[in-house]
Design a protein around this motif. Structure first.
Motif, PDB file in Angstrom:
ATOM      1  N   LEU A 121     -53.378  14.180   7.328  1.00  0.00           N
ATOM      2  CA  LEU A 121     -54.565  13.320   7.396  1.00  0.00           C
ATOM      3  C   LEU A 121     -55.407  13.498   6.139  1.00  0.00           C
ATOM      4  N   ASP A 125     -58.951   8.932   6.376  1.00  0.00           N
ATOM      5  CA  ASP A 125     -58.141   8.551   7.545  1.00  0.00           C
ATOM      6  C   ASP A 125     -58.851   8.779   8.872  1.00  0.00           C
ATOM      7  N   SER A 135     -58.713   8.120  14.290  1.00  0.00           N
ATOM      8  CA  SER A 135     -58.142   7.628  13.033  1.00  0.00           C
ATOM      9  C   SER A 135     -58.859   6.335  12.632  1.00  0.00           C
ATOM     10  N   SER A 136     -59.051   6.141  11.339  1.00  0.00           N
ATOM     11  CA  SER A 136     -59.751   4.948  10.833  1.00  0.00           C
ATOM     12  C   SER A 136     -58.957   3.698  11.249  1.00  0.00           C
ATOM     13  N   ARG A 139     -55.764   3.335   9.086  1.00  0.00           N
ATOM     14  CA  ARG A 139     -54.757   4.367   9.417  1.00  0.00           C
ATOM     15  C   ARG A 139     -54.160   4.079  10.800  1.00  0.00           C
ATOM     16  N   THR A 140     -55.006   3.651  11.739  1.00  0.00           N
ATOM     17  CA  THR A 140     -54.540   3.328  13.088  1.00  0.00           C
ATOM     18  C   THR A 140     -53.491   2.223  13.034  1.00  0.00           C
ATOM     19  N   ASP A 143     -50.208   3.441  11.430  1.00  0.00           N
ATOM     20  CA  ASP A 143     -49.464   4.315  12.345  1.00  0.00           C
ATOM     21  C   ASP A 143     -48.809   3.519  13.468  1.00  0.00           C
ATOM     22  N   ALA A 176     -50.416  -0.025   2.674  1.00  0.00           N
ATOM     23  CA  ALA A 176     -50.514   1.315   3.285  1.00  0.00           C
ATOM     24  C   ALA A 176     -49.166   1.742   3.863  1.00  0.00           C
TER      25      ALA A 176
END
Length: 199
Positions: A121, A125, A135-136, A139-140, A143, A176
Motif C-alpha cells: 500500500l 492508496d 482503500s482510495s 485503488r479500490t 483491485d 493504474a
C-alpha cells in the motif's frame, strides 16, 4: 512510494446516528428495535435510524466495529468492501481487508467474518473514514478489476465510475491496472475495463 502510517488517523468520535451494542443498548434490544421499525440494520451489529442518510462514513464506522480493536490500525477495508463503503456495491458477507506487507499477516489470523489479503500500500492508496482505513476509490477500482471475477466486478466498477465525487476515470483506472506489477489476472482485468468502455 511510502507505506501508509495509520497512527493518529483513527481517532473517531462515536457517531450519534449509529447504534451498536453498548452500555446503553444490548444487541437483543437493538434487534428488537429493528423488528419494530425503530432502527434499520446497517452492517454486523450496527443499526441506523430510518431517516438517517447512509454515508460512507457511517458504513465505514459500522465496518470498523466488526474488526477487533487490536487489528484496526493494521488493516484497510478494500475491494468490494471498500466499494460498499463508497455506496457502490452490496454489503459484503465477509469484510475484505488489505494488510500492508510490512505487517505480518499471520499475527492477524483469527479475525472472524474477514478475509485478509497481503498487499503493498502506498501513501495515496488509503484514506481514513469513520475510524476505519479504506482503500482510495482509485485503488479500490483497480483491485476490483484485478482480483474480482468480471461478473461481480463490472457492476461495482460501473458504479464507481458513475460517481464524479469519487474521481475515478476509466483512463486513469486503465493506467493504474497497466502499472500493477505482474499479477495473474492482469490481462483479464484489462479486458474487463475494455468491456466497461463499451457500455
Amino acid at each position: 512510494m511510502h507505506s501508509f502510517d495509520p497512527a493518529a488517523h483513527l481517532q473517531e468520535p462515536a457517531l450519534q446516528e449509529l447504534y451498536s451494542p453498548s452500555r446503553i443498548f444490548t444487541w437483543p434490544e437493538l434487534q428488537s428495535m429493528a423488528l419494530d421499525g425503530i432502527l434499520r440494520p446497517l452492517y454486523g451489529k450496527s443499526y441506523a435510524a430510518p431517516g438517517v442518510a447512509t454515508t460512507p462514513r457511517l458504513r465505514a464506522r459500522a465496518a470498523a466495529l466488526t474488526v477487533p480493536a487490536r487489528m484496526r490500525t493494521k488493516v484497510v477495508a478494500g475491494r468490494l468492501t471498500a466499494a460498499w463503503i463508497y455506496g457502490c456495491a452490496a454489503p459484503p458477507e465477509r469484510l475484505s481487508l488489505l494488510v500492508d506487507a510490512k505487517h505480518r499477516i499471520s499475527s492477524l489470523r483469527g479475525a472472524r467474518d474477514c478475509s485478509l489479503h497481503e498487499v503493498k500500500l502506498g501513501q495515496m492508496d488509503v484514506v481514513s473514514l469513520g475510524g476505519m482505513l479504506v482503500s482510495s476509490p482509485l485503488r479500490t477500482a483497480a483491485d476490483i478489476a484485478l482480483h474480482i471475477e468480471e461478473e461481480r466486478a463490472l457492476p461495482a466498477l460501473f458504479s464507481l465510475l458513475a460517481r464524479p465525487d469519487l474521481g475515478v476515470r476509466l483512463r486513469l483506472l486503465t493506467l493504474a491496472v497497466e502499472a500493477a506489477p505482474r499479477v495473474p489476472h492482469k490481462k483479464r482485468a484489462l479486458s474487463t475495463l475494455a468491456a466497461l468502455g463499451q457500455r
